[in-house]
Enzyme design. Structure first.
Site, PDB file in Angstrom:
ATOM      1  N   GLU A   1       1.624  -4.609  -1.785  1.00 38.44           N
ATOM      2  CA  GLU A   1       0.802  -5.253  -0.755  1.00 38.44           C
ATOM      3  C   GLU A   1      -0.352  -6.033  -1.392  1.00 38.44           C
ATOM      4  OE1 GLU A   1      -0.420  -2.449   2.274  1.00 38.44           O
ATOM      5  OE2 GLU A   1       1.441  -2.752   3.367  1.00 38.44           O
TER       6      GLU A   1
ATOM      7  N   GLU B   1       8.318  -1.176   4.340  1.00 36.37           N
ATOM      8  CA  GLU B   1       7.597  -0.008   4.860  1.00 36.37           C
ATOM      9  C   GLU B   1       7.419  -0.145   6.362  1.00 36.37           C
ATOM     10  OE1 GLU B   1       3.685   0.578   3.337  1.00 36.37           O
ATOM     11  OE2 GLU B   1       4.243   0.106   1.284  1.00 36.37           O
TER      12      GLU B   1
ATOM     13  N   LYS C   1      -2.465  12.162   3.680  1.00 36.64           N
ATOM     14  CA  LYS C   1      -1.744  13.408   3.996  1.00 36.64           C
ATOM     15  C   LYS C   1      -1.427  13.539   5.478  1.00 36.64           C
ATOM     16  CE  LYS C   1      -5.967  16.253   3.720  1.00 36.64           C
ATOM     17  NZ  LYS C   1      -6.856  15.140   3.307  1.00 36.64           N
TER      18      LYS C   1
HETATM   19  C1  GLA Z   1       0.618   0.352   3.121  1.00 38.68           C
HETATM   20  C2  GLA Z   1       0.775   0.736   1.683  1.00 38.68           C
HETATM   21  C3  GLA Z   1       1.296   2.121   1.493  1.00 38.68           C
HETATM   22  C4  GLA Z   1       0.618   3.063   2.448  1.00 38.68           C
HETATM   23  C5  GLA Z   1       0.817   2.582   3.860  1.00 38.68           C
HETATM   24  C6  GLA Z   1       0.200   3.481   4.895  1.00 38.68           C
HETATM   25  O1  GLA Z   1       1.740  -0.152   3.678  1.00 38.68           O
HETATM   26  O2  GLA Z   1       1.583  -0.164   0.979  1.00 38.68           O
HETATM   27  O3  GLA Z   1       1.032   2.491   0.169  1.00 38.68           O
HETATM   28  O4  GLA Z   1      -0.735   3.105   2.161  1.00 38.68           O
HETATM   29  O5  GLA Z   1       0.198   1.346   3.985  1.00 38.68           O
HETATM   30  O6  GLA Z   1       0.348   2.954   6.189  1.00 38.68           O
HETATM   31  C1  GLA Z   2      -3.112  -2.000   6.010  1.00 34.20           C
HETATM   32  C2  GLA Z   2      -2.464  -1.087   5.016  1.00 34.20           C
HETATM   33  C3  GLA Z   2      -2.776   0.366   5.266  1.00 34.20           C
HETATM   34  C4  GLA Z   2      -4.229   0.587   5.485  1.00 34.20           C
HETATM   35  C5  GLA Z   2      -4.736  -0.356   6.519  1.00 34.20           C
HETATM   36  C6  GLA Z   2      -6.203  -0.194   6.679  1.00 34.20           C
HETATM   37  O1  GLA Z   2      -2.432  -2.030   7.210  1.00 34.20           O
HETATM   38  O2  GLA Z   2      -1.087  -1.265   5.085  1.00 34.20           O
HETATM   39  O3  GLA Z   2      -2.404   1.082   4.139  1.00 34.20           O
HETATM   40  O4  GLA Z   2      -4.904   0.386   4.304  1.00 34.20           O
HETATM   41  O5  GLA Z   2      -4.442  -1.699   6.193  1.00 34.20           O
HETATM   42  O6  GLA Z   2      -6.667  -0.977   7.733  1.00 34.20           O
END
Ligand code: GLA
Ligand code: GLA
Ligand code: GLA
Length: 680
Positions: free
Chosen positions: A161, A318, A367
């Site tokens: 990301e 995801e 968690k």
């Molecule tokens: C993002 C991140 C993951 C995890 C999810 C949680 O998609 O890539 O590592 O933190 O958010 O929603």
């Molecule tokens: C995105 C990421 C999550 C979290 C949120 C926070 O959606 O995928 O992991 O960090 O941002 O707002």
């Protein structure tokens, strides 16, 4: 490409036919080895055939600058392979380890206010830091060299990301890189001064070194500087992506490279249509933000991802089985949501359905984030649902590799307009670019009309109707493209605050909507934004909010489809349409919301002859999406509501769902059906 990832590999399962990918982020380093064996067994039980590995493993792989530990990763790669599970292997560069930030605090990002973002979470690195880049690329080289030729490796997952938390960095490194980027864009300081309009407020630069990122200032920073900084920030991360990719292609030329996008909600820092050209397949992460349009938003994001991918299949890297952990209140999914959400992505072109994450963490900030194996363990309703979805995806194997069938309506989604229209010092701070586009999308869903989200890089001529909400930035060549679209028989619909500025955020003079004024056959002398909570009535019984315009019709033949009935513009045109060439160009000067757009749309679509495809009683209650390959079309039907909906009169093999003896397919609440129909 995606559907063949697994078959190319010929692992223990040796699956010869293309199939959909099913899996998750997998973080075995959070668990003892005994759990790994259970994991692989449960993955097989659930139908999982791919996991993303090592995303946050940097500290484990490289515990100190010159110490490398791959033994655990070798072990789990081998275990997965023995279990017939492929690996989308991360380059592991997402979260720099403490030894690196302690030795080199100069890699930490800095906010516009000058605050350092300290380590302790993740993604605490400057996209433009040469020190970070050097360490990250060293890791990528090690990873690629180590796992080149490993039979479990099916794809590379660059970082994670990119830009989620660090897209806008205002550090000194960023300042230096921004200057280089500007030199490249403008060549001369004179050109930059012109583009940025620095005659305003004594901002003229006489040396490149004087230029800074738009850091916290005494008042509104220069708007073109802000817009260019957004472009630059997206490019800086893209540059990081390219740097990692170059090493991967050098060492493992046959292994496709992706990075997970975040086409969802308000994430707007990264210009994904531009990034898509850099990778071998598009992948996306999506999380539901609960609210009245939440599943429309899911569909919208999936649809836009498909547009970014040029209609080709993409990879859902995801989403969540149930609650997340980062919203103010984290709602669990209701029965049916898990499967419906996953299949809605498939309906819009996903050839992979993956979750964050495989096994719910016992410790750490995530968690309470759901996973495929919850805290309760595999003896749980959730894991049984996950296993059921695995079986459904297997039944959907024929869909793998199919592309999207172009819809009659396109909705143009443009990053420059998104960035520029929401900047400060504008007629209103309430404008929400994505919401306006989503409202048009929801209205089309309510009418049962298929629409494709498209970008300016797509072929706009594929659609009979093109809706361009808040198309704020219109460079001269885009105005020409839209004019040609209309001349050749296309029907363009645009809204308030469109056609206003060029690529440098300079206003097109002579009356709004500058670049589109002649095409639309109207002229606006002044904007009339509305205060929050205020609205105006139109004479077609719709209601406008947010914005109004003082519209004058200038071209003969331009029809007024609705007038303001109340407000300062009472009696003036609110919605117009000019027949032009073989098509038409319509303008909607206020925010009508989903209900108002739903009521107006049939009149806007009529000249194009576009109407819903399903039988009347299912239309709007059921979302449709269509994929097709050389021999078949795959019709996805998704119940948008809580009541069962019978759908009559459709033919084809039922891949998902049940039809009764009379061929009536009944979709339960939030239910999904998929039909395969031969192409004539
Ligand atoms: C993002 C991140 C993951 C995890 C999810 C949680 O998609 O890539 O590592 O933190 O958010 O929603
Ligand atoms: C995105 C990421 C999550 C979290 C949120 C926070 O959606 O995928 O992991 O960090 O941002 O707002
Ligand atoms: C103040 C300033 C002007 C201008 C106006 C705009 O009066 O002195 O330069 O910025 O505000 O309202």
């Amino acid at each position: 490409m995606i559907s063949t990832l697994l078959s190319r590999r010929g692992g223990a399962d040796g699956a010869p036919a293309p199939r959909l990918v099913y899996g998750a982020d997998y973080n075995p380093e959070q668990w003892p080895r005994s759990v790994w064996e259970e994991d692989v067994r449960l993955m097989r039980e659930a139908g999982v055939n791919l996991v993303s590995l090592a995303i946050f493993s940097w500290a484990r792989i490289q515990p100190a600058e010159d110490v490398w530990d791959f033994t655990w990763l070798d072990d789990i790669m081998d275990l997965l392979h023995a279990g017939g599970i492929g690996v989308d292997l991360a380059t592991a560069t997402a979260s720099p380890p403490p030894w690196l930030t302690a030795a080199h605090p100069e890699i930490l990002p800095v906010t516009a206010r000058g605050e350092t973002l300290w380590p302790g979470a993740r993604q605490h690195w400057r996209p433009t830091s040469p020190v970070f880049r050097e360490h990250a690329l060293r890791l990528v080289r090690q990873m690629a060299t180590r796992y080149a030729g490993h039979p479990a490796l099916v794809a590379w997952h660059v970082n994670n990301e990119l830009g989620c938390h660090n897209v806008h960095d205002y550090s000194d490194d960023a300042a230096r890189a921004f200057r280089d980027w500007l030199r490249n864009r403008y060549s001369t300081l004179d050109a930059l001064n012109d583009a940025w309009g620095t005659a305003f407020w004594s901002q003229r630069y006489s040396d490149w070194e004087q230029i800074l990122p738009p850091r916290l200032a005494a008042s509104h920073p220069n708007p073109t500087q802000q817009l260019d900084f957004k472009r630059f920030s997206s490019d800086a991360l893209k540059d990081h992506l390219r740097a990692e990719r170059a090493i991967l292609r050098e060492i493992t030329p046959g292994v496709p490279v992706t990075t997970n996008f975040m086409v969802m909600g308000g994430t707007k820092g990264m210009n994904y249509p531009d990034w898509a050209e850099e990778i071998d397949f598009v992948s996306n992460d999506h999380y539901v933000h609960p609210g009245p349009q939440d599943r429309d938003e899911l569909s919208f994001s999936a649809n836009l991802t498909s547009g970014i991918s040029g209609g080709r299949p993409w990879f859902l890297m995801e989403h969540s089985t149930s609650a997340v952990n980062w919203q103010p209140v984290n709602l669990a999914k209701r029965p049916g949501d898990l499967v419906r959400d996953a299949l809605l992505h498939v309906a819009h072109g996903a050839d992979a359905v993956c979750f964050f994450q495989w096994r719910q963490s016992a410790a750490g900030a995530e968690k309470y984030h759901s996973a495929m194996v919850p805290h309760a363990g595999p003896d749980s309703e959730l894991f049984r649902t996950v296993t059921g979805l695995g079986a459904t995806l297997k039944a959907l194997s024929p869909v793998a590799g199919s592309e999207r069938e172009p819809a009659p309506v396109g909705i143009l989604y443009d990053w420059d307009s998104w960035w520029a229209s929401e900047q400060d010092s504008h007629p209103t701070t309430l404008l929400d670019y994505r919401q306006e586009a989503l409202d048009w999308y929801s209205a089309l869903l309510a009418l049962g009309i298929r629409a494709d989200l498209v970008t300016t890089r797509g072929d706009l001529h594929r659609h009979q109707v093109l809706i361009a909400p808040v198309l704020h930035v219109v460079p001269a060549d885009l105005a020409k493209t839209l004019t040609r679209f209309v001349e050749q028989g296309g029907h363009l619909v645009t809204t308030y605050f469109s056609g206003i500025v060029d690529e440098n955020d300079h206003v097109w003079l002579g009356g709004y909507p500058g670049a589109l004024r002649d095409l639309l056959g109207i002229r606006i002398e002044e904007f009339g934004p509305l205060p929050a909570g205020e609205s105006v009535e139109l004479d077609d019984a719709t209601t406008g909010s947010l914005w109004t315009d003082r519209v004058a019709v200038t071209a003969p033949g331009t029809e007024v489809l609705a007038r303001y009935r109340t407000g300062v513009h009472a009696g003036r045109p609110a919605v117009t349409r000019r027949p032009a060439g073989r098509g038409s160009a319509a303008y909607v000067s206020t925010r009508l919301g989903v209900e108002g757009v739903t009521s107006l749309l049939p009149r806007l679509l009529a000249p194009a002859g576009v109407a819903g495809e399903l039988p009347e009683d299912a239309r709007g209650r059921v979302e449709t999406a269509v994929r097709r390959d050389a021999a078949h079309r795959y019709l996805f039907l998704v119940n948008r509501g809580e009541q069962a909906v019978p759908v009559r009169g459709l033919s084809g093999d039922v891949l998902v769902g049940v039809a009764d003896a009379d061929g009536v397919l009944t979709l339960g609440p939030r239910g999904v059906a998929v039909l395969r129909q031969p192409l004539a």
